[in-house]
Design a protein around this motif. Structure first.
Motif, PDB file in Angstrom:
ATOM      1  N   ASN A  42      59.021  57.886  11.046  1.00  0.00           N
ATOM      2  CA  ASN A  42      58.900  56.441  10.839  1.00  0.00           C
ATOM      3  C   ASN A  42      60.272  55.747  10.934  1.00  0.00           C
ATOM      4  O   ASN A  42      60.472  54.687  10.355  1.00  0.00           O
ATOM      5  CB  ASN A  42      58.309  56.203   9.443  1.00  0.00           C
ATOM      6  N   TYR A  43      61.204  56.356  11.613  1.00  0.00           N
ATOM      7  CA  TYR A  43      62.577  55.845  11.755  1.00  0.00           C
ATOM      8  C   TYR A  43      63.275  55.632  10.410  1.00  0.00           C
ATOM      9  O   TYR A  43      64.132  54.745  10.262  1.00  0.00           O
ATOM     10  CB  TYR A  43      62.597  54.550  12.579  1.00  0.00           C
ATOM     11  N   SER A  44      62.896  56.442   9.421  1.00  0.00           N
ATOM     12  CA  SER A  44      63.476  56.272   8.083  1.00  0.00           C
ATOM     13  C   SER A  44      64.968  56.616   8.054  1.00  0.00           C
ATOM     14  O   SER A  44      65.754  55.914   7.413  1.00  0.00           O
ATOM     15  CB  SER A  44      62.744  57.154   7.073  1.00  0.00           C
ATOM     16  N   PHE A  54      69.221  50.766  17.309  1.00  0.00           N
ATOM     17  CA  PHE A  54      68.129  50.153  18.065  1.00  0.00           C
ATOM     18  C   PHE A  54      66.807  50.247  17.288  1.00  0.00           C
ATOM     19  O   PHE A  54      66.132  49.245  17.028  1.00  0.00           O
ATOM     20  CB  PHE A  54      68.086  50.906  19.409  1.00  0.00           C
ATOM     21  N   GLU A  55      66.469  51.471  16.862  1.00  0.00           N
ATOM     22  CA  GLU A  55      65.210  51.677  16.145  1.00  0.00           C
ATOM     23  C   GLU A  55      65.344  51.376  14.646  1.00  0.00           C
ATOM     24  O   GLU A  55      64.425  50.838  14.042  1.00  0.00           O
ATOM     25  CB  GLU A  55      64.724  53.129  16.312  1.00  0.00           C
ATOM     26  N   GLY A  56      66.472  51.751  14.074  1.00  0.00           N
ATOM     27  CA  GLY A  56      66.680  51.460  12.648  1.00  0.00           C
ATOM     28  C   GLY A  56      66.673  49.955  12.410  1.00  0.00           C
ATOM     29  O   GLY A  56      66.104  49.460  11.433  1.00  0.00           O
ATOM     30  N   VAL A 109      56.105  42.726  15.169  1.00  0.00           N
ATOM     31  CA  VAL A 109      57.490  42.275  14.954  1.00  0.00           C
ATOM     32  C   VAL A 109      58.458  43.296  15.557  1.00  0.00           C
ATOM     33  O   VAL A 109      59.403  42.940  16.262  1.00  0.00           O
ATOM     34  CB  VAL A 109      57.783  42.112  13.439  1.00  0.00           C
ATOM     35  N   HIS A 110      58.200  44.565  15.266  1.00  0.00           N
ATOM     36  CA  HIS A 110      59.055  45.663  15.731  1.00  0.00           C
ATOM     37  C   HIS A 110      59.180  45.640  17.263  1.00  0.00           C
ATOM     38  O   HIS A 110      60.283  45.668  17.805  1.00  0.00           O
ATOM     39  CB  HIS A 110      58.442  46.990  15.255  1.00  0.00           C
ATOM     40  N   GLU A 111      58.047  45.586  17.933  1.00  0.00           N
ATOM     41  CA  GLU A 111      58.087  45.686  19.399  1.00  0.00           C
ATOM     42  C   GLU A 111      58.625  44.404  20.034  1.00  0.00           C
ATOM     43  O   GLU A 111      59.336  44.462  21.026  1.00  0.00           O
ATOM     44  CB  GLU A 111      56.703  46.043  19.964  1.00  0.00           C
ATOM     45  N   TYR A 112      58.298  43.258  19.447  1.00  0.00           N
ATOM     46  CA  TYR A 112      58.897  42.018  19.974  1.00  0.00           C
ATOM     47  C   TYR A 112      60.419  42.093  19.849  1.00  0.00           C
ATOM     48  O   TYR A 112      61.158  41.684  20.748  1.00  0.00           O
ATOM     49  CB  TYR A 112      58.389  40.766  19.239  1.00  0.00           C
ATOM     50  N   PHE A 113      60.879  42.636  18.741  1.00  0.00           N
ATOM     51  CA  PHE A 113      62.321  42.712  18.512  1.00  0.00           C
ATOM     52  C   PHE A 113      63.007  43.561  19.590  1.00  0.00           C
ATOM     53  O   PHE A 113      64.136  43.268  19.994  1.00  0.00           O
ATOM     54  CB  PHE A 113      62.599  43.259  17.111  1.00  0.00           C
ATOM     55  N   HIS A 114      62.312  44.587  20.084  1.00  0.00           N
ATOM     56  CA  HIS A 114      62.893  45.360  21.188  1.00  0.00           C
ATOM     57  C   HIS A 114      63.048  44.491  22.447  1.00  0.00           C
ATOM     58  O   HIS A 114      64.023  44.639  23.192  1.00  0.00           O
ATOM     59  CB  HIS A 114      62.030  46.586  21.517  1.00  0.00           C
ATOM     60  N   VAL A 115      62.097  43.597  22.672  1.00  0.00           N
ATOM     61  CA  VAL A 115      62.212  42.689  23.823  1.00  0.00           C
ATOM     62  C   VAL A 115      63.432  41.775  23.632  1.00  0.00           C
ATOM     63  O   VAL A 115      64.195  41.515  24.566  1.00  0.00           O
ATOM     64  CB  VAL A 115      60.926  41.838  24.001  1.00  0.00           C
TER      65      VAL A 115
HETATM   66 ZN    ZN Z   1      60.859  50.994  18.244  1.00  0.00          ZN
END
Ligand code: ZN
Length: 308
Positions: free
Chosen positions: A219-221, A161-163, A135-141
């Motif tokens: 972990n982008y916390s 972007f990462e949060g 989900v995380h990486e698709y969301f970057h696309v």
């Molecule tokens: Zn990321």
């Protein structure tokens, strides 16, 4: 009669081609060392995220042109590689791939890679992280598509972007796996520091000033906390929770597309959220660690409600 049938058939062909929207097509390269169960989950997740957050020729002209170019070059829009951690998983395709991520961003032909940790696959708690990373990486696309490829440091704040990707994957886990790792991740004091987040949020605008290490943005916390604080501030301005997440996950990137590469992202922030970046950072400076429980997403929140 024959002629009439011919006309009907012709008009059916014409209307279906007129309405068929061409999708952004992925090509899956899944390593044989992955468990069958993971592959099933991967396929399900990719179907769901593409349905809820579609990318297609109607997304915008940048996506349409990119699809045309990539389809001409390779017959589809983007490669996805996935493997259970091993050395040089696809030597014939790309050498020495390591870690999960959207690679070669800002190039015409990025690809998505998923480096699945065998220990996570075995762990009852962390197994779902091997799913949420999809989900995380698709969301970057998706962010890249909406923003016309303006997602990295030079163009947009890393914390957004990462949060954003971190919070979205956690909402997904809650909805589809009934598990929530976000609260625990953010509760761990060595994952991030409230002092840094509230007093020096500027550091979280770039990868190299907010390394993904313990005490900073593990972990982008830390980035996730800033995103949740932003949503909370929007709610104080009478924006609903769904709408606030929609602004963070989608609208910002649409606004970001409107200014050229390398231009400051702050006007897009103000247009989207109705406050300036300094105003938001000032509000953020008031946050305490214990505010966490007040700003976590509602447990009943569904991604379909956010993106509908
Ligand atoms: Zn990321």
């Amino acid at each position: 009669m024959k002629k009439l049938l011919g006309i009907i058939v012709l008009s059916l062909i014409l209307s279906s081609s007129a309405y068929a929207i061409e999708k952004f097509k992925f090509k899956y390269n899944l390593h044989e060392n992955l468990p069958k169960k993971w592959i099933t989950e991967f396929n399900n997740i990719m179907n769901i995220v593409q349905e809820v957050m579609p990318i297609n020729e109607n997304t915008n002209h940048w996506v349409k042109n990119n699809m045309k170019l990539m389809n001409m070059k390779q017959g589809y829009s983007m490669d996805v590689y996935a493997w259970k951690s091993t050395k040089n998983p696809f030597p014939e395709k790309r050498a020495n791939m390591k870690y999960s991520g959207l690679e070669a961003v800002n190039s015409p032909a990025p690809w998505l890679q998923l480096d699945i940790n065998p220990n996570d696959l075995k762990s009852s708690v962390n197994k779902i992280r091997t799913y949420s990373v999809v989900v995380h990486e698709y969301f970057h696309v998706y962010q890249r598509a909406l923003s016309h490829d303006k997602i990295l440091d030079r163009n947009s704040p890393k914390w957004l972007f990462e949060g954003g990707a971190k919070v979205l994957e956690e909402i997904y886990l809650k909805q589809y796996y009934k598990k929530y790792l976000l609260k625990n991740d953010l509760k761990k004091s060595d994952n991030w520091s409230i002092k840094r987040v509230s007093e020096e949020p500027k550091l979280y605008e770039k990868y190299n000033t907010s390394p993904q290490k313990k005490g900073f943005d593990n972990n982008y916390s830390g980035s996730a906390f800033i995103v949740l604080a932003l949503v909370n501030e929007l709610k104080k301005n009478n924006v609903s929770e769904q709408e606030a997440f929609e602004l963070v996950f989608r609208e910002f990137w649409i606004q970001r597309a409107k200014k050229p590469q390398g231009w400051n992202w702050q006007p897009a922030f103000q247009n989207t959220f109705g406050m300036t970046v300094p105003e938001f950072y000032e509000r953020l400076s008031k946050y305490k660690r214990k505010d966490l429980k007040k700003i976590l997403p509602s447990k009943s929140l569904k991604i379909q409600d956010i993106f509908s």
